[in-house]
Design a protein around this motif. Sequence first.
Motif, PDB file in Angstrom:
ATOM      1  N   ASP A   1       0.837  -1.196   0.000  1.00 48.70           N
ATOM      2  CA  ASP A   1       0.000   0.000   0.000  1.00 48.70           C
ATOM      3  C   ASP A   1       0.875   1.249   0.000  1.00 48.70           C
ATOM      4  N   PRO A   2       1.270   1.745  -1.166  1.00 46.70           N
ATOM      5  CA  PRO A   2       2.102   2.961  -1.185  1.00 46.70           C
ATOM      6  C   PRO A   2       1.384   4.190  -0.659  1.00 46.70           C
ATOM      7  N   LEU A   3       0.040   4.171  -0.650  1.00 47.99           N
ATOM      8  CA  LEU A   3      -0.704   5.321  -0.135  1.00 47.99           C
ATOM      9  C   LEU A   3      -0.635   5.422   1.383  1.00 47.99           C
ATOM     10  N   ALA A   4      -0.072   4.393   2.042  1.00 46.46           N
ATOM     11  CA  ALA A   4       0.133   4.492   3.488  1.00 46.46           C
ATOM     12  C   ALA A   4       1.077   5.627   3.833  1.00 46.46           C
ATOM     13  N   THR A   5       1.882   6.063   2.878  1.00 49.63           N
ATOM     14  CA  THR A   5       2.812   7.167   3.121  1.00 49.63           C
ATOM     15  C   THR A   5       2.091   8.494   3.318  1.00 49.63           C
ATOM     16  N   LEU A   6       0.801   8.552   3.054  1.00 50.07           N
ATOM     17  CA  LEU A   6       0.021   9.762   3.312  1.00 50.07           C
ATOM     18  C   LEU A   6      -0.350   9.905   4.784  1.00 50.07           C
ATOM     19  N   ALA A   7      -0.200   8.849   5.562  1.00 51.30           N
ATOM     20  CA  ALA A   7      -0.604   8.860   6.963  1.00 51.30           C
ATOM     21  C   ALA A   7       0.530   9.377   7.843  1.00 51.30           C
ATOM     22  N   PRO A   8       0.247  10.274   8.780  1.00 55.44           N
ATOM     23  CA  PRO A   8       1.293  10.710   9.706  1.00 55.44           C
ATOM     24  C   PRO A   8       1.929   9.551  10.467  1.00 55.44           C
ATOM     25  N   GLY A   9       1.120   8.530  10.792  1.00 55.39           N
ATOM     26  CA  GLY A   9       1.649   7.394  11.537  1.00 55.39           C
ATOM     27  C   GLY A   9       2.769   6.679  10.811  1.00 55.39           C
ATOM     28  N   PHE A  10       2.735   6.672   9.472  1.00 58.23           N
ATOM     29  CA  PHE A  10       3.807   6.043   8.704  1.00 58.23           C
ATOM     30  C   PHE A  10       5.135   6.712   9.016  1.00 58.23           C
TER      31      PHE A  10
END
Length: 794
Positions: free
Chosen positions: A342-351
């Motif tokens: 899931d490359p869109l996980a990089t949009l999350a601050p938690g990442f």
Amino acid sequence: MLEARRPIVGVCAAIAALCGVLAVHALPALPSGVLVLALAGLGALALLLPRLRLLGWLLLGFAWCAWHAGIALDARLPSELEGRDVLVAGTVDGLPLRRDDATRFVLRIEQARLDGDDLPLRGRVRVAWYDGAPEALAACDRWQLLLRLKRPRGLVNPGGFDAERQALERGIVAVGYVREAEVDRRLGARAACIDRLRESIAAGIASRVTDAHDAALLRAFAIGDTRGLEQGDWEVARANGIPHLIAISGFHVGVAGLFGVALAWSLWAACPRLGLRMAYPLVRAPAALLAASLYGLLAGGSLPTVRTLAMIAVVAAMRFGRRGGGGPHTLALALLAILAVDPLATLAPGFWLSFVGVAFLMLALGPVRGRLRFLRELGLGQLVMTVALLPLSIAFFGEASLVGALSNLVAVPVISFVIVPLCLLAVIALLLLPAAAMLPLALAAAVAHVQWWLLEQAAHWPGAHWWLPESEPWTAALAIAGALWLFLPRATPARLLGLLLFVPLLWPSRPPPGAGAFEALVIDVGQGLSVLVRTRGHALLFDAGARYPSDFDLGDAAVLPALHALGVDRLDRFVISHGDNDHAGGAATVARAFPAAARASGEPGRLAIGADACRAGEAWEWDGVRFAMLGPAEAAADVRGNDRSCVLLVEGRAGRLLLPGDISRRVEGDVAGAAGAGPPLAIIVPHHGSRSSSSPALLAALHPVIAVVSAGWRNRFHHPAPDVVARYAAIGAVLVNTADAGAVHLAFPADAPPRIVARERERQWHYWREGMRGSPAPVAAASTSSQTASAALL
């Protein structure tokens, strides 16, 4: 030599792929499908050439993320279906949140129909069920519902939360509410669903812990269920720097993994013959992975959980493959695994908080031996996390906690080594022998109660909430580089110079207006109003948005973050135009944040806070800018409601701003007469553009050059009214609506007429941003173009 280089190559490959993903997020619109395909092909070819492999990883990361983003945007509700009633069938995904006003949940749509025809709408929809949601609504249930839907769209303000980015990251394709209809019915339940088990455990904890707040904390620590925590609890957590400990953190998953290792050791110790089939060292990592995975499922699969599971899985694979690899190599492989899934996980601050925090800990905490190892790692670890994550905390949340390092010194060991293990024992007991859960829950509740009391005290210490003005993204990257410099090995020369790289982040350049000039920000609060007016050395806030029965407070969610982002650390005056919720709902929150501000209102008796009465004729001057209260008039004692609004005129040397609240044409003539002639005028459109306001007489008398409507997107009142829009167009005024533009920045220079400096939705434009009404959105075009790549790659 080759084996020694592999970890370094793996780290560089992961960083290159991450840079490719970030390049996508920096774009205002997604590239065409043909370009995505071409870049993917070039990246695959570059991997075959040793000198170009890093470039290959970068191109593949870019193409992979752009493809995923295109699919996610294409899945959103088509614009032409907004406001239509759609019949859907789907499964409740996650744990429903029940409040007095509504039950909120996420529905994973499996089938959708409109007027009897099938719709290609699939994915997760955030739903509210007002007044009458059945008690039987539970996780994993399948329902048929009639929904009124719209595309994910949020408020856009300086320092504000980006709801549209979160919707993309979480796969939310639409938001809406249930229409009460005969077709609404339960279809059954999924046979196997982990969320039903989570809901059962949450109910078991709640029924066995007498104190509701203690039970809410234990549910959060045990299974990541934060539904029972209020806004005040999160404020305490942020003030102490421990939100990562309340929601399940990676460290908690690691504790579960250690439990699996201990269980495996017990089995191999009790039955040595097991060692003949498989050596115990090979069993440890799989045992840790199994235990951590089970706990991760119960915890809801948060990003720190997934990161920890990925790292444990990498270690397990290395153990079975008889391959070595240090911490950086393991972290890099975990990063690649998450980017692949899931490359869109990089949009999350938690990442970012998760991976950057772990990377800095690996850098700063080298191998240490001796009895004091744990204490050294705990103390130095908190210092490292506080300094290293400071840039990210400010960039994502606009605030940091200076007491967080001290609070974590106590909270980390107590929560991770006392409360969480007790909660794990209680969860196991609830699953196997419910009666045995009482003791660990009682002990965990007692410790959590004392721990939380200490955190509440620390939340009031100076520096617990440290707000900083909004700065450019490059300043956060520069500060992270400074932190990296600080924590390099001791032999590195001039490490303290890394502190200089924090200066642009901590003290951003934000010149104030000059003498006789002022600026205004019409904050995007949806269907409501809040306007900040600033002179060279003073600040005034006019209204504070709404507060809803769900406890969603625009004062806290939009107004305060905007003030902090602009560097406003003091309010001189706070004017609440009148008592209607859309203007005064957030007033109590703002008043708590700025208790020294002088308060005035047209209807002080309707407010939950103390305030003086606005009086026509009152005037004062700040920094060469004159403020005059034009209404309500004392003689109009029979005037009630909207016409009791405070009306404020702000006049600089070359421009004026009129803030009329919700007045109607009944009193607009008096306001126009009191305003008189003067420099060019900008007006906040009265009553959000209602037909009862903005009369031709008012516009003819004042002839505003700029008009700003503060209204909600697709609001039920249909503000602004078409005939009101036509009146402003007829006099040549520039009309802008916060529903389209987000927050609106206005400048009133001392030597030039007023002008619109920025529309926040355009200033913060990204490919996931919803467009403005009446103009084609770049995101829509980019999303359509991605269909070519989607079809080809699939």
